[in-house]
Scaffold this motif. Structure first.
Motif, PDB file in Angstrom:
ATOM      1  N   ASP A 180      -6.299 -57.177 -86.379  1.00 52.43           N
ATOM      2  CA  ASP A 180      -7.462 -57.926 -86.855  1.00 52.43           C
ATOM      3  C   ASP A 180      -7.948 -58.902 -85.790  1.00 52.43           C
ATOM      4  O   ASP A 180      -9.166 -59.095 -85.606  1.00 52.43           O
ATOM      5  N   GLU A 181      -6.997 -59.529 -85.085  1.00 54.44           N
ATOM      6  CA  GLU A 181      -7.358 -60.443 -84.000  1.00 54.44           C
ATOM      7  C   GLU A 181      -8.074 -59.690 -82.882  1.00 54.44           C
ATOM      8  O   GLU A 181      -9.087 -60.152 -82.346  1.00 54.44           O
ATOM      9  N   ALA A 182      -7.535 -58.521 -82.519  1.00 59.31           N
ATOM     10  CA  ALA A 182      -8.140 -57.737 -81.437  1.00 59.31           C
ATOM     11  C   ALA A 182      -9.549 -57.279 -81.801  1.00 59.31           C
ATOM     12  O   ALA A 182     -10.424 -57.187 -80.937  1.00 59.31           O
ATOM     13  N   LEU A 183      -9.766 -57.006 -83.089  1.00 55.47           N
ATOM     14  CA  LEU A 183     -11.056 -56.477 -83.529  1.00 55.47           C
ATOM     15  C   LEU A 183     -12.126 -57.552 -83.696  1.00 55.47           C
ATOM     16  O   LEU A 183     -13.261 -57.254 -84.084  1.00 55.47           O
ATOM     17  N   ARG A 184     -11.786 -58.789 -83.379  1.00 59.58           N
ATOM     18  CA  ARG A 184     -12.806 -59.832 -83.389  1.00 59.58           C
ATOM     19  C   ARG A 184     -13.803 -59.628 -82.257  1.00 59.58           C
ATOM     20  O   ARG A 184     -14.923 -60.149 -82.305  1.00 59.58           O
ATOM     21  N   SER A 185     -13.375 -58.914 -81.215  1.00 61.25           N
ATOM     22  CA  SER A 185     -14.288 -58.547 -80.124  1.00 61.25           C
ATOM     23  C   SER A 185     -14.907 -57.192 -80.448  1.00 61.25           C
ATOM     24  O   SER A 185     -14.254 -56.331 -81.027  1.00 61.25           O
ATOM     25  N   ASP A 186     -16.164 -57.028 -80.065  1.00 58.90           N
ATOM     26  CA  ASP A 186     -16.833 -55.756 -80.325  1.00 58.90           C
ATOM     27  C   ASP A 186     -17.609 -55.335 -79.073  1.00 58.90           C
ATOM     28  O   ASP A 186     -18.614 -55.956 -78.734  1.00 58.90           O
ATOM     29  N   PRO A 187     -17.134 -54.302 -78.375  1.00 59.91           N
ATOM     30  CA  PRO A 187     -15.969 -53.478 -78.725  1.00 59.91           C
ATOM     31  C   PRO A 187     -14.664 -54.205 -78.415  1.00 59.91           C
ATOM     32  O   PRO A 187     -14.641 -55.112 -77.571  1.00 59.91           O
ATOM     33  N   PRO A 188     -13.589 -53.818 -79.058  1.00 53.39           N
ATOM     34  CA  PRO A 188     -12.309 -54.458 -78.770  1.00 53.39           C
ATOM     35  C   PRO A 188     -11.781 -54.050 -77.400  1.00 53.39           C
ATOM     36  O   PRO A 188     -12.181 -53.023 -76.850  1.00 53.39           O
ATOM     37  N   GLU A 189     -10.893 -54.859 -76.858  1.00 56.08           N
ATOM     38  CA  GLU A 189     -10.244 -54.539 -75.595  1.00 56.08           C
ATOM     39  C   GLU A 189      -9.102 -53.560 -75.857  1.00 56.08           C
ATOM     40  O   GLU A 189      -8.268 -53.794 -76.727  1.00 56.08           O
ATOM     41  N   LEU A 190      -9.086 -52.466 -75.133  1.00 59.16           N
ATOM     42  CA  LEU A 190      -8.096 -51.412 -75.365  1.00 59.16           C
ATOM     43  C   LEU A 190      -6.678 -51.953 -75.304  1.00 59.16           C
ATOM     44  O   LEU A 190      -5.840 -51.633 -76.163  1.00 59.16           O
ATOM     45  N   GLU A 191      -6.380 -52.772 -74.296  1.00 62.78           N
ATOM     46  CA  GLU A 191      -5.013 -53.292 -74.155  1.00 62.78           C
ATOM     47  C   GLU A 191      -4.599 -54.143 -75.346  1.00 62.78           C
ATOM     48  O   GLU A 191      -3.433 -54.127 -75.754  1.00 62.78           O
ATOM     49  N   GLN A 192      -5.541 -54.891 -75.906  1.00 65.45           N
ATOM     50  CA  GLN A 192      -5.196 -55.714 -77.066  1.00 65.45           C
ATOM     51  C   GLN A 192      -4.918 -54.853 -78.295  1.00 65.45           C
ATOM     52  O   GLN A 192      -4.027 -55.165 -79.085  1.00 65.45           O
ATOM     53  N   VAL A 193      -5.671 -53.783 -78.456  1.00 62.27           N
ATOM     54  CA  VAL A 193      -5.426 -52.861 -79.572  1.00 62.27           C
ATOM     55  C   VAL A 193      -4.050 -52.217 -79.421  1.00 62.27           C
ATOM     56  O   VAL A 193      -3.269 -52.147 -80.381  1.00 62.27           O
ATOM     57  N   LEU A 194      -3.746 -51.737 -78.224  1.00 63.01           N
ATOM     58  CA  LEU A 194      -2.448 -51.100 -77.995  1.00 63.01           C
ATOM     59  C   LEU A 194      -1.303 -52.099 -78.155  1.00 63.01           C
ATOM     60  O   LEU A 194      -0.244 -51.759 -78.684  1.00 63.01           O
ATOM     61  N   ASP A 195      -1.511 -53.318 -77.715  1.00 66.68           N
ATOM     62  CA  ASP A 195      -0.464 -54.333 -77.849  1.00 66.68           C
ATOM     63  C   ASP A 195      -0.177 -54.625 -79.316  1.00 66.68           C
ATOM     64  O   ASP A 195       0.974 -54.888 -79.687  1.00 66.68           O
ATOM     65  N   ALA A 196      -1.203 -54.578 -80.153  1.00 66.62           N
ATOM     66  CA  ALA A 196      -0.997 -54.795 -81.586  1.00 66.62           C
ATOM     67  C   ALA A 196      -0.124 -53.713 -82.194  1.00 66.62           C
ATOM     68  O   ALA A 196       0.579 -53.948 -83.190  1.00 66.62           O
ATOM     69  N   PHE A 197      -0.152 -52.534 -81.613  1.00 65.79           N
ATOM     70  CA  PHE A 197       0.682 -51.433 -82.090  1.00 65.79           C
ATOM     71  C   PHE A 197       2.095 -51.512 -81.519  1.00 65.79           C
ATOM     72  O   PHE A 197       3.085 -51.265 -82.225  1.00 65.79           O
ATOM     73  N   VAL A 198       2.206 -51.877 -80.260  1.00 69.21           N
ATOM     74  CA  VAL A 198       3.475 -51.804 -79.533  1.00 69.21           C
ATOM     75  C   VAL A 198       4.351 -53.035 -79.723  1.00 69.21           C
ATOM     76  O   VAL A 198       5.546 -52.930 -80.036  1.00 69.21           O
ATOM     77  N   HIS A 199       3.763 -54.215 -79.512  1.00 71.51           N
ATOM     78  CA  HIS A 199       4.597 -55.420 -79.427  1.00 71.51           C
ATOM     79  C   HIS A 199       5.344 -55.767 -80.715  1.00 71.51           C
ATOM     80  O   HIS A 199       6.533 -56.096 -80.667  1.00 71.51           O
ATOM     81  N   PRO A 200       4.716 -55.698 -81.915  1.00 78.34           N
ATOM     82  CA  PRO A 200       5.476 -56.021 -83.130  1.00 78.34           C
ATOM     83  C   PRO A 200       6.700 -55.124 -83.324  1.00 78.34           C
ATOM     84  O   PRO A 200       7.746 -55.589 -83.794  1.00 78.34           O
ATOM     85  N   ALA A 201       6.588 -53.840 -82.951  1.00 79.97           N
ATOM     86  CA  ALA A 201       7.723 -52.922 -83.100  1.00 79.97           C
ATOM     87  C   ALA A 201       8.853 -53.302 -82.154  1.00 79.97           C
ATOM     88  O   ALA A 201      10.035 -53.323 -82.541  1.00 79.97           O
ATOM     89  N   LEU A 202       8.516 -53.611 -80.910  1.00 82.32           N
ATOM     90  CA  LEU A 202       9.545 -53.996 -79.945  1.00 82.32           C
ATOM     91  C   LEU A 202      10.156 -55.343 -80.306  1.00 82.32           C
ATOM     92  O   LEU A 202      11.365 -55.540 -80.160  1.00 82.32           O
ATOM     93  N   ALA A 203       9.324 -56.272 -80.765  1.00 82.92           N
ATOM     94  CA  ALA A 203       9.830 -57.589 -81.145  1.00 82.92           C
ATOM     95  C   ALA A 203      10.828 -57.490 -82.293  1.00 82.92           C
ATOM     96  O   ALA A 203      11.821 -58.220 -82.344  1.00 82.92           O
ATOM     97  N   PHE A 204      10.586 -56.572 -83.232  1.00 85.13           N
ATOM     98  CA  PHE A 204      11.478 -56.423 -84.380  1.00 85.13           C
ATOM     99  C   PHE A 204      12.799 -55.774 -83.988  1.00 85.13           C
ATOM    100  O   PHE A 204      13.873 -56.255 -84.351  1.00 85.13           O
ATOM    101  N   THR A 205      12.740 -54.679 -83.230  1.00 88.21           N
ATOM    102  CA  THR A 205      13.956 -53.917 -82.948  1.00 88.21           C
ATOM    103  C   THR A 205      14.734 -54.438 -81.750  1.00 88.21           C
ATOM    104  O   THR A 205      15.910 -54.135 -81.601  1.00 88.21           O
ATOM    105  N   ARG A 206      14.094 -55.253 -80.893  1.00 90.67           N
ATOM    106  CA  ARG A 206      14.769 -55.734 -79.695  1.00 90.67           C
ATOM    107  C   ARG A 206      14.874 -57.251 -79.670  1.00 90.67           C
ATOM    108  O   ARG A 206      15.195 -57.842 -78.639  1.00 90.67           O
ATOM    109  N   GLY A 207      14.619 -57.887 -80.796  1.00 94.23           N
ATOM    110  CA  GLY A 207      14.605 -59.340 -80.822  1.00 94.23           C
ATOM    111  C   GLY A 207      15.971 -59.986 -80.980  1.00 94.23           C
ATOM    112  O   GLY A 207      16.062 -61.200 -81.131  1.00 94.23           O
ATOM    113  N   GLY A 208      17.031 -59.196 -80.975  1.00 93.66           N
ATOM    114  CA  GLY A 208      18.369 -59.758 -81.127  1.00 93.66           C
ATOM    115  C   GLY A 208      18.778 -59.947 -82.571  1.00 93.66           C
ATOM    116  O   GLY A 208      19.900 -60.363 -82.862  1.00 93.66           O
TER     117      GLY A 208
END
Length: 211
Positions: free
Chosen positions: A72-100
């Protein structure tokens, strides 16, 4: 705060499935560890397969809620930035499984066991359950890359899911933010390179470099 019977069953089943595998761990072991009887498992879940799905749904609901919030944060820009969209998909998963966190590590064990066991019923159930999440990310990537073929984007997103799963399983210690940034750059380069000939392929600054 007391833990509900349903959550006790889920916690015990998650631990045992992660340690022993879905086919080895028994409902008897789960009920003994959870301190409940078999009737409680049948009441809340109905079957061992349904219990397994409930474990994944509990974790993936929370993970995808974090993804949607960041998207939702990434989509505040129109068009959204590709890296921000991908980061929204990637980072939460890594943060959950690799956060210790023990829960994240245990869920990663469970995820790898499900892939190793080739549990097609589970894979299909989870794919259907979260199809709306994948569609939303595919649509957002399409907005970031106007002119890209929608069917091809969905296939490429499957490739990114595979790369993310392997990255989540990587045991080498490394900062999660750095790993996410590297995977995002890799995925963004692949998506841009797949655009039709003559389509713009603007390269954004790395996520870490932005204020």
């Amino acid at each position: 705060m007391s833990i509900s019977t349903r959550d006790r069953i889920l916690d015990s089943a998650e631990r045992l499935f992660a340690e022993q595998g879905f086919h080895v761990a028994t409902l008897r072991q789960i009920t003994q560890e959870a301190g409940v009887n078999l009737a409680a498992v049948n009441y809340h879940f109905g079957s061992k397969q349904a219990l397994m799905r409930a474990i994944f749904k509990r974790r993936l609901d929370a993970l995808n809620a974090a993804r949607m919030k960041q998207l939702d944060e990434a989509l505040r820009s129109d068009p959204p930035e590709l890296e921000q969209v991908l980061d929204a998909f990637v980072h939460p998963a890594l943060a959950f499984t690799r956060g210790g966190d023990a829960e994240g590590q245990r869920f990663m064990q469970l995820l790898l066991r499900a892939f190793a066991d080739r549990d097609t019923d589970l894979h299909q159930a989870m794919r259907q359950e979260y199809a709306h999440v994948m569609r939303r990310f595919a649509d957002a990537i399409g907005r970031a890359l106007p002119g890209a073929d929608a069917d091809r984007l969905r296939q490429q997103l499957d490739f990114i899911v595979g790369a993310l799963t392997l990255t989540m399983a990587e045991s080498a210690l490394k900062d999660t933010r750095i790993i996410a940034g590297e995977l995002v750059r890799f995925a963004a380069a692949g998506l841009r390179n797949a655009l039709p000939s003559g389509q713009t392929r603007e390269v954004r600054y790395p996520l870490e470099a932005r204020s």
